[in-house]
Motif scaffolding. Structure first.
Motif, PDB file in Angstrom:
ATOM      1  N   ASN A   9     -52.344 -18.069  31.714  1.00  0.00           N
ATOM      2  CA  ASN A   9     -50.919 -17.893  31.987  1.00  0.00           C
ATOM      3  C   ASN A   9     -50.625 -16.516  32.572  1.00  0.00           C
ATOM      4  O   ASN A   9     -49.503 -16.230  32.949  1.00  0.00           O
ATOM      5  CB  ASN A   9     -50.103 -18.116  30.711  1.00  0.00           C
ATOM      6  N   TYR A  49     -44.468 -24.873  36.829  1.00  0.00           N
ATOM      7  CA  TYR A  49     -43.590 -23.714  36.635  1.00  0.00           C
ATOM      8  C   TYR A  49     -42.805 -23.856  35.326  1.00  0.00           C
ATOM      9  O   TYR A  49     -42.660 -22.900  34.567  1.00  0.00           O
ATOM     10  CB  TYR A  49     -42.601 -23.554  37.798  1.00  0.00           C
ATOM     11  N   SER A  50     -42.307 -25.038  35.048  1.00  0.00           N
ATOM     12  CA  SER A  50     -41.545 -25.282  33.820  1.00  0.00           C
ATOM     13  C   SER A  50     -42.421 -25.139  32.581  1.00  0.00           C
ATOM     14  O   SER A  50     -42.011 -24.557  31.579  1.00  0.00           O
ATOM     15  CB  SER A  50     -40.931 -26.683  33.849  1.00  0.00           C
ATOM     16  N   CYS A  52     -45.055 -23.349  32.241  1.00  0.00           N
ATOM     17  CA  CYS A  52     -45.485 -21.957  32.040  1.00  0.00           C
ATOM     18  C   CYS A  52     -44.498 -21.167  31.189  1.00  0.00           C
ATOM     19  O   CYS A  52     -44.838 -20.123  30.654  1.00  0.00           O
ATOM     20  CB  CYS A  52     -45.709 -21.277  33.383  1.00  0.00           C
ATOM     21  N   ASN A  53     -43.288 -21.654  31.055  1.00  0.00           N
ATOM     22  CA  ASN A  53     -42.309 -21.007  30.187  1.00  0.00           C
ATOM     23  C   ASN A  53     -42.502 -21.393  28.726  1.00  0.00           C
ATOM     24  O   ASN A  53     -41.766 -20.923  27.865  1.00  0.00           O
ATOM     25  CB  ASN A  53     -40.889 -21.356  30.640  1.00  0.00           C
ATOM     26  N   GLN A  54     -43.460 -22.264  28.461  1.00  0.00           N
ATOM     27  CA  GLN A  54     -43.778 -22.698  27.103  1.00  0.00           C
ATOM     28  C   GLN A  54     -45.282 -22.507  26.870  1.00  0.00           C
ATOM     29  O   GLN A  54     -46.054 -23.456  26.950  1.00  0.00           O
ATOM     30  CB  GLN A  54     -43.386 -24.156  26.915  1.00  0.00           C
TER      31      GLN A  54
END
Length: 79
Positions: A9, A49-50, A52-54
């Motif tokens: 990440n 992309y979404s 990677c926020n988790q």
């Protein structure tokens, strides 16, 4: 031959995905649950992309490719 890289990440996701579009063959993101995203697809890149926020969803995820030239292009992101 299949090449497998552990997903990090910490990579620059934008430049990584730009390089994925330069790959000769398909590049896959695969979760530990077996979900696969074909990273040449715009929709799949959006999903990544979404995700990677988790960061908890990224643990154990890998990047897979089959072409030696693609491996050479992507290897710097995973060293």
């Amino acid at each position: 031959m299949e090449y497998v890289f552990p997903f990090k990440n910490t990579i620059n996701l934008k430049t990584f995905l730009e390089d994925v579009t330069k790959c000769e063959q398909e590049v896959l993101f695969e979760s530990t649950e077996g979900d696969k995203l074909a990273l040449k697809s715009s929709l799949s890149r959006f999903i990544l992309y979404s995700v990677c926020n988790q960061p908890e969803l990224l643990e154990g995820a890998v990047i897979r490719c089959n072409c030696d030239n693609d491996r050479k292009l992507l290897a710097p992101y995973f060293e």
